[in-house]
Design a protein around this motif. Structure first.
Motif, mmCIF file in Angstrom:
data_model
loop_
_atom_site.group_PDB
_atom_site.id
_atom_site.type_symbol
_atom_site.label_atom_id
_atom_site.label_comp_id
_atom_site.label_asym_id
_atom_site.label_seq_id
_atom_site.Cartn_x
_atom_site.Cartn_y
_atom_site.Cartn_z
ATOM 1 N N SER A 31 -55.968 52.715 26.196
ATOM 2 C CA SER A 31 -56.494 52.524 27.556
ATOM 3 C C SER A 31 -58.007 52.652 27.543
ATOM 4 N N GLU A 32 -58.648 51.926 28.465
ATOM 5 C CA GLU A 32 -60.106 51.936 28.577
ATOM 6 C C GLU A 32 -60.580 52.651 29.833
ATOM 7 N N ASP A 33 -59.703 53.288 30.548
ATOM 8 C CA ASP A 33 -60.053 53.834 31.854
ATOM 9 C C ASP A 33 -60.821 55.148 31.798
ATOM 10 N N LYS A 34 -61.070 55.690 30.632
ATOM 11 C CA LYS A 34 -61.782 56.960 30.523
ATOM 12 C C LYS A 34 -63.207 56.727 30.037
ATOM 13 N N LYS A 35 -64.056 57.652 30.353
ATOM 14 C CA LYS A 35 -65.442 57.648 29.862
ATOM 15 C C LYS A 35 -65.644 58.925 29.062
ATOM 16 N N ASP A 36 -66.533 58.854 28.054
ATOM 17 C CA ASP A 36 -66.827 60.080 27.317
ATOM 18 C C ASP A 36 -67.725 60.964 28.167
ATOM 19 N N LYS A 37 -68.088 62.125 27.644
ATOM 20 C CA LYS A 37 -68.866 63.086 28.436
ATOM 21 C C LYS A 37 -70.250 62.572 28.801
ATOM 22 N N ASN A 38 -70.734 61.526 28.085
ATOM 23 C CA ASN A 38 -72.034 60.941 28.401
ATOM 24 C C ASN A 38 -71.913 59.711 29.295
ATOM 25 N N GLY A 39 -70.683 59.386 29.715
ATOM 26 C CA GLY A 39 -70.474 58.247 30.598
ATOM 27 C C GLY A 39 -70.326 56.917 29.879
ATOM 28 N N ASN A 40 -70.237 56.931 28.546
ATOM 29 C CA ASN A 40 -70.095 55.694 27.774
ATOM 30 C C ASN A 40 -68.639 55.241 27.733
ATOM 31 N N ASP A 41 -68.457 53.924 27.622
ATOM 32 C CA ASP A 41 -67.110 53.375 27.499
ATOM 33 C C ASP A 41 -66.446 53.874 26.228
ATOM 34 N N MET A 42 -65.142 54.048 26.317
ATOM 35 C CA MET A 42 -64.369 54.402 25.133
ATOM 36 C C MET A 42 -62.953 53.899 25.306
ATOM 37 N N ILE A 43 -62.271 53.773 24.196
ATOM 38 C CA ILE A 43 -60.860 53.405 24.207
ATOM 39 C C ILE A 43 -60.079 54.613 23.709
ATOM 40 N N LYS A 44 -59.181 55.104 24.553
ATOM 41 C CA LYS A 44 -58.311 56.216 24.163
ATOM 42 C C LYS A 44 -57.075 55.621 23.501
ATOM 43 N N ASP A 61 -56.471 59.764 19.783
ATOM 44 C CA ASP A 61 -57.788 59.499 19.210
ATOM 45 C C ASP A 61 -58.587 58.709 20.225
ATOM 46 N N ALA A 62 -59.858 58.545 19.951
ATOM 47 C CA ALA A 62 -60.722 57.760 20.834
ATOM 48 C C ALA A 62 -61.702 56.964 19.989
ATOM 49 N N LEU A 63 -61.955 55.730 20.422
ATOM 50 C CA LEU A 63 -62.955 54.879 19.780
ATOM 51 C C LEU A 63 -64.167 54.829 20.687
ATOM 52 N N LEU A 64 -65.311 55.209 20.145
ATOM 53 C CA LEU A 64 -66.553 55.232 20.919
ATOM 54 C C LEU A 64 -67.662 54.546 20.131
#
Length: 144
Positions: A31-44, A61-64
């Motif tokens: 899913s792409e609906d989350k952001k990392d702590k810095n507000g950047n896109d990521m895929i969970k 895991d997460a891809l950032l």
């Protein structure tokens, strides 16, 4: 029934951890609906890892983009290299992708809990240097 009891719940939880090593896996959710702590896109990612006894373990895991080497290795190992080169990887591209992952046991958190995490991804294709070119001069010549 006789058995050796475990001293704590933590000991029992740690039985479900896989040892550090390389394991095959498959992405079961992304899913792409989350952001990392810095507000950047990521895929969970939610992945199944298959241990040495072919039992399944679930690891998140997460891809950032902040971790470009891991992102690139994931894409290379899952056949998404062209997506990576275009600079566009979507969650739907990841679902069902197979890979080999380096899985490690984390250091204990502040509560002493450990978990498995994916350190990196590797190609799931066998190396050309491990092809059928095996030669052992100590073997007898059976086909003379």
């Amino acid at each position: 029934m006789k058995f050796t009891p475990y001293a704590s719940d933590r000991e029992i939880e740690e039985l479900n951890l896989v040892r550090d090593g390389k394991y095959p896996g498959i992405v079961i959710e992304a899913s792409e609906d989350k952001k990392d702590k810095n507000g950047n896109d990521m895929i969970k990612l939610k992945v199944h890892i298959f241990d040495m006894n072919d039992r399944t373990r679930i690891i998140n895991d997460a891809l950032l983009f902040d971790f470009p080497l891991k992102l690139k290795h994931f894409c290379d190992s899952t056949g998404l290299s062209e997506n990576y080169k275009r600079g566009e990887v979507n969650s739907r591209d990841c679902i069902g992708k197979k890979f080999i992952a380096s899985v490690v046991v984390s250091k204990p958190d502040k509560d002493g809990k450990k978990w498995n995490r994916i350190e990196d991804y590797f190609s799931n294709q066998s190396s050309t240097e491990n092809s059928n070119n095996f030669v052992d001069s100590d073997l007898p010549d059976l086909f003379v």
